[in-house]
Design an enzyme around this catalytic site. Structure first.
Site, short mmCIF file in Angstrom:
data_model
loop_
_atom_site.label_atom_id
_atom_site.label_comp_id
_atom_site.label_asym_id
_atom_site.label_seq_id
_atom_site.Cartn_x
_atom_site.Cartn_y
_atom_site.Cartn_z
N ARG A 189 12.11 2.34 -9.72
CA ARG A 189 12.89 1.31 -9.41
C ARG A 189 12.31 0.31 -10.13
NH1 ARG A 189 13.03 2.75 -3.10
NH2 ARG A 189 14.82 4.18 -3.16
N ASP A 210 -0.84 4.68 2.03
CA ASP A 210 -0.36 4.48 0.52
C ASP A 210 0.22 3.19 0.11
OD1 ASP A 210 2.07 4.96 1.67
OD2 ASP A 210 2.15 6.68 0.37
N HIS A 211 0.89 2.40 0.97
CA HIS A 211 1.53 1.30 0.37
C HIS A 211 0.82 -0.05 0.76
CE1 HIS A 211 5.15 3.90 0.26
NE2 HIS A 211 5.96 2.86 0.09
N SER A 248 15.31 1.26 -0.96
CA SER A 248 14.29 1.88 0.09
C SER A 248 15.03 2.12 1.51
CB SER A 248 13.48 0.80 -0.03
OG SER A 248 12.82 0.66 1.34
N ARG A 300 13.55 1.18 4.00
CA ARG A 300 12.96 0.34 4.97
C ARG A 300 14.03 -0.13 6.22
NH1 ARG A 300 11.82 -3.86 0.33
NH2 ARG A 300 11.02 -1.95 -0.59
N ASP A 331 10.62 7.49 4.10
CA ASP A 331 10.67 6.85 2.72
C ASP A 331 11.65 7.39 1.90
OD1 ASP A 331 8.33 5.16 0.90
OD2 ASP A 331 9.46 6.71 -0.09
C1 MIC Z 1 10.04 1.89 -1.87
O1 MIC Z 1 9.65 2.42 -2.99
O2 MIC Z 1 11.03 1.08 -2.19
C2 MIC Z 1 9.42 2.14 -0.63
C3 MIC Z 1 8.46 0.91 -0.28
O3 MIC Z 1 8.36 3.17 -0.58
C4 MIC Z 1 10.47 2.24 0.49
C5 MIC Z 1 9.60 2.31 1.97
C6 MIC Z 1 9.40 1.04 2.41
O4 MIC Z 1 9.92 0.14 2.08
O5 MIC Z 1 8.53 0.72 2.99
C7 MIC Z 1 11.39 3.57 0.33
O6 MIC Z 1 11.44 3.83 -0.81
O7 MIC Z 1 11.81 3.97 1.12
FE1 SF4 Z 2 5.43 4.06 -3.24
FE2 SF4 Z 2 7.97 3.74 -3.00
FE3 SF4 Z 2 6.63 3.35 -5.23
FE4 SF4 Z 2 6.95 5.83 -4.49
S1 SF4 Z 2 8.47 4.50 -5.08
S2 SF4 Z 2 5.09 5.01 -5.38
S3 SF4 Z 2 6.75 5.60 -2.36
S4 SF4 Z 2 6.40 2.26 -3.19
#
Ligand code: MIC
Ligand code: SF4
Length: 643
Positions: free
Chosen positions: A379, A64-65, A533, A535, A119
Site C-alpha cells: 500500500r 507484529d504491528h 485495511s 480496521r 487483517d
Molecule cells: C494494514 O496493512 O493496513 C493493516 C495495518 O495491516 C490493517 C489492519 C489494521 O489496521 O490493524 C489491514 O490491512 O487490515
Molecule cells: Fe503488516 Fe498490514 Fe503491512 Fe502486512 S500490509 S506488513 S499486515 S501493516
C-alpha cells in the site's frame, strides 16, 4: 458437476444458504488469526460474548504491528493478548516471531481449510490453497465463538497463468500487472482463482505475494491450487501431513476470466499514491531515490531477501540511499543468516529492523519530506508512511535493490545475470516463540493495563436518522484516511475514546470538534468508500463520535461489514448523480427509518432539509444484517440474544 476450487471449498464449509451468486451464505471457519492492532478489540469483544474457549480448529493471536514501545500502551496490550490467548485456547505468536501472514503461511496454513483474519491481507494464505478472508475484529470474535462467517457468494474470477517469468521479473510484477488491468475496485465481490500451467512455476511464497495483494483489488480473496509445489513447501516446513492435492475440475467454468502470459510480464512500479497506479519501470527510470525498504507481508520471504542479498553481495548501496531490510519472520531471519545473506546485506549498508510490519504501517522510518521512498510493500496511500507529502512507490525486491544500488530508479534487467537462489532442503523450524494455550484456562488471569478500555456499544437504532453532512469525500477513501495508523495513533487501538480524537485527522482536522459540537452527523463518500485495511476502528470510532449513516456511491466489502457491525447505516445513492447534488453542511433526514427497516424496506427517501428537496437512497444488506442494524450493532445483538 464440475466445480472451481473456490466452489469446492465453499461447498465443504457451507452451513447456511445456497451457493447462488449474490445471496448471503454462512461458512464454517476452521482457523482464525488476529494481529495486535486489531486483536485487542477482537478479544475484548470475544470476552463480551462470554464463551469460555474458542470453538475453531485453530486460532492464533500474533503480535507484529504495535511494536514500537515508546510508552506503556503497546506492551500493556501485548500482555493482555498473551493472557487472553492462554485463557481461551488460542496460540500466541510473540513479538519478534514475525508478521502474522508470513508466520501463518509457514506454520499453520493448510490446503482446503478456511481462515478468517482480522487483517485485510489474510488472503496471503491463499497461496497455500486455502480460502482465507479478511474481516473486522468482531467478525473474528464471533467466528472464534463457533458461529459461521456470513458473506455474499462471491463471483469467481479465473486468472489463467501461462508461460514462465523472465529473469529479474517476479511475483510482485504479476500482481502489479493484475492491478494495472483491474484497478483497486476490480476485485470487489470476487475471489481470484489462479490456474493454468504458469501456476506450477511459482513457489508458495511467490503465490502468496500475489494473493496478498489481491486485497488491493478489493477482492474477497485470492487462491492458488494445492499441488506438488505446495507439498514441497510444506515438506520444507516439516508439515507434509497437512498436504492434499486441490484444484478446479477440468472444464470448470469461471464467472469471469483473465489471462496473463508470465513470459510477457516486465518489471513494474506502482506510483504514488495508489497500488493501481502501475507503470513499467522504464517510465520512472532515472528518478532519484532516497529510501529503499524490503519487507512487509508481501515480499519478505526467504527468497525475497536472498535475492536482495545476492544482488548486493560485494557491493555498497548508493551513498544517498537509506536501505532498510525487515525480514518477514524469525524463521526467514535465521535462514538468511545461515545462508550468509544477512552478512551480504549488512556489509552493503543495510539497516536491519525486526521481523514485523514496521514502516509498512508507519511505525518508524518515515521518509524525508519531498523525497522518494521505494518499498516492496502493498500500500502506498498518501501519508501512510508517516510523512504527509510522501512519494511512495511499490515494487518487487529486484527493482528495489537495483534502485538502492543506483540511487535512482533502474531496470534490474540491466544488471546482468540474475543471481541464483537455492532453497534450503528444509527450513529450521523453531516454534518456541509460539506459545500454546493453557489446557485449562479457567485459572488464567487476564492482565489488563490502563490503556485497555471497554468496548463502547451503541443503543438500538433511532426511529429517524438525521444530521448534518459533516464531510463530503471523493472516491476511493481508504480506512487509513478515516482512521489513520502510525506510531502515534496505533497504540490507542484498545482505547476507543482516545483514538476517536484522530478520526479523519489527515483529511479534515476540524472533523472531531465539529461532530462533537453537533452531537453526531452523517458522512458522504464516493466510490469504493473504506477500501484498504480491515480496521474496524474506522467504523467503531466514528460510531463512538455519533456518525449515524454514511451515504456513498458504493462501499468496499470489509468496511461495509464493519459499519453494519457497529450500527452505522451504509446507504448508497440510488442515482449516483445525487452525489453531486448534496453539499457538506446540508441537513439530511430519513424519517421513520427504523419502522421502514423493520418492514424490510431497501429504498428510503432522504430529505435534504437545507435544499428543500429529496433523493432516494438504498440499503443493500442481508436480512441478518438488517437485524444487526436494528439492534444497534452485532455486539448488542449477540448480547441481547444471550440475555
Ligand atoms: C494494514 O496493512 O493496513 C493493516 C495495518 O495491516 C490493517 C489492519 C489494521 O489496521 O490493524 C489491514 O490491512 O487490515
Ligand atoms: Fe503488516 Fe498490514 Fe503491512 Fe502486512 S500490509 S506488513 S499486515 S501493516
Amino acid at each position: 458437476m464440475v466445480a472451481t476450487l473456490v466452489e469446492k471449498i465453499l461447498k465443504a464449509h457451507l452451513v447456511d444458504g445456497e451457493l447462488t451468486p449474490g445471496t448471503e451464505i454462512g461458512l464454517r471457519i476452521d482457523q482464525t488469526l488476529t494481529q495486535d492492532a486489531t486483536g485487542t478489540m477482537a478479544y475484548l469483544q470475544f470476552e463480551t460474548i462470554g464463551i469460555p474457549r474458542v470453538k475453531t480448529e485453530l486460532s492464533v493471536s500474533y503480535v507484529d504491528h504495535n511494536m514500537l514501545q515508546t510508552g506503556f500502551e503497546n506492551m500493556d496490550d501485548h500482555r493482555f493478548l498473551q493472557s487472553v490467548a492462554s485463557k481461551y485456547g488460542i496460540y500466541f505468536s510473540k513479538a519478534g516471531n514475525g508478521i502474522c501472514h508470513q508466520v501463518h503461511l509457514e506454520r499453520f496454513a493448510a490446503p482446503g481449510k478456511t481462515l478468517l483474519g482480522s487483517d485485510s491481507h489474510t488472503p496471503t494464505a491463499g497461496g497455500m490453497g486455502m480460502l482465507a478472508i479478511g474481516a473486522g475484529g468482531l467478525d473474528i470474535a464471533v467466528a472464534m465463538g463457533g458461529s459461521p462467517f456470513f458473506l455474499k457468494v462471491p463471483k469467481v474470477l479465473g486468472v489463467k497463468l501461462l508461460g514462465k517469468l523472465s529473469p529479474w521479473v517476479s511475483a510482485k510484477d504479476v500482481i502489479l500487472e493484475v492491478l494495472r488491468r483491474l484497478k483497486v475496485k476490480g476485485g470487489v465481490g470476487k475471489v481470484l482463482e489462479y490456474y493454468g500451467e504458469g501456476v506450477t512455476t511459482l513457489s508458495v511464497p511467490e503465490r502468496s505475494t500475489i494473493t496478498n495483494m489481491g486485497a488491493e483489488l478489493g477482492a474477497t480473496s485470492s487462491i492458488f491450487p494445492s499441488d506438488e509445489m505446495t507439498r514441497d513447501y510444506l515438506k520444507k516446513q516439516g508439515r507434509e501431513t497437512v498436504w492434499r492435492a486441490l484444484s478446479a475440475d477440468e472444464g470448470a467454468v469461471y464467472d469471469e476470466t483473465l489471462e496473463i502470459d508470465l513470459s510477457h510480464v516486465e518489471p513494474l512500479v506502482a506510483q504514488p499514491s495508489s497500488p493501481d497506479n502501475v507503470v513499467p519501470i522504464s517510465q520512472v527510470e532515472g528518478k532519484k531515490v532516497q529510501q529503499v525498504i524490503i519487507g512487509s507481508c508481501t515480499n519478505s520471504s526467504y527468497k525475497d531477501l536472498m535475492v536482495a542479498a545476492e544482488m548486493v553481495k560485494g557491493k555498497k548501496v548508493h551513498p544517498d540511499v537509506s536501505f532498510v531490510v525487515a525480514p518477514g519472520s524469525r524463521q526467514v531471519l535465521e535462514q538468511i543468516t545461515k545462508a550468509g545473506g544477512l552478512t551480504y546485506l549488512i556489509a552493503a549498508g543495510a539497516r536491519l529492523i525486526e521481523s514485523a510490519c514496521g514502516p509498512c504501517i508507519g511505525m518508524g522510518l518515515a521518509p524525508a519530506s519531498n523525497t522518494i521512498t521505494v518499498r516492496t510493500f502493498n500500500r502506498n496511500f498518501k501519508g501512510r508512511s508517516g510523512t504527509k507529502d510522501d512519494q511512495s512507490y511499490l515494487v518487487g525486491p529486484e527493482v528495489a535493490v537495483a534502485c538502492a544500488l543506483a540511487g535512482e530508479f533502474k531496470d534490474p534487467r540491466k544488471l546482468g545475470e540474475l543471481p541464483r537462489v537455492e532453497w534450503p532442503e528444509r527450513f529450521d523450524v523453531d516454534d518456541s516463540m509460539i506459545l500454546r494455550p493453557a489446557t485449562d484456562g479457567s485459572a488464567v488471569e487476564i492482565l489488563r493495563g490502563p490503556n485497555i478500555k471497554e468496548v463502547p456499544i451503541r443503543g438500538p437504532m433511532d426511529q429517524t436518522i438525521s444530521g448534518d453532512i459533516l464531510l463530503k469525500l471523493s472516491d476511493n477513501i481508504t480506512t487509513d484516511g478515516i482512521m489513520p495508523a502510525g506510531a502515534k495513533i496505533l497504540p490507542l487501538r484498545s482505547n476507543i475514546p482516545a483514538i476517536s480524537e484522530f478520526v479523519f485527522c489527515n483529511i479534515d482536522p476540524t472533523f472531531v470538534q465539529r461532530i462533537k459540537e453537533k452531537k453526531g452527523g452523517l458522512i458522504v463518500g464516493g466510490e469504493n468508500y473504506g477500501q484498504g485495511s480491515s480496521r474496524e476502528h474506522a467504523a467503531l470510532a466514528p460510531m463512538y463520535l455519533g456518525v449515524r449513516a454514511v451515504i456513498t456511491k458504493n462501499f468496499a466489502r470489509i468496511h461495509k461489514g464493519n459499519l453494519v457491525n457497529f450500527g452505522i447505516l451504509p446507504l448508497e445513492f440510488k442515482d449516483a448523480e445525487d452525489y453531486h447534488r448534496v453539499n457538506q453542511g446540508d441537513v439530511l433526514e430519513i424519517p421513520d427509518a427504523r419502522t421502514q427497516l423493520e418492514n424490510g424496506k431497501t429504498e428510503y427517501v432522504c430529505l435534504n432539509i437545507t435544499q428543500n428537496r429529496s433523493f432516494p437512497v438504498v440499503l443493500t444488506v442481508s436480512k441478518r444484517q438488517q437485524g444487526i442494524l436494528l439492534a444497534g450493532g452485532l455486539l448488542n445483538q449477540v448480547k441481547q440474544s444471550g440475555d
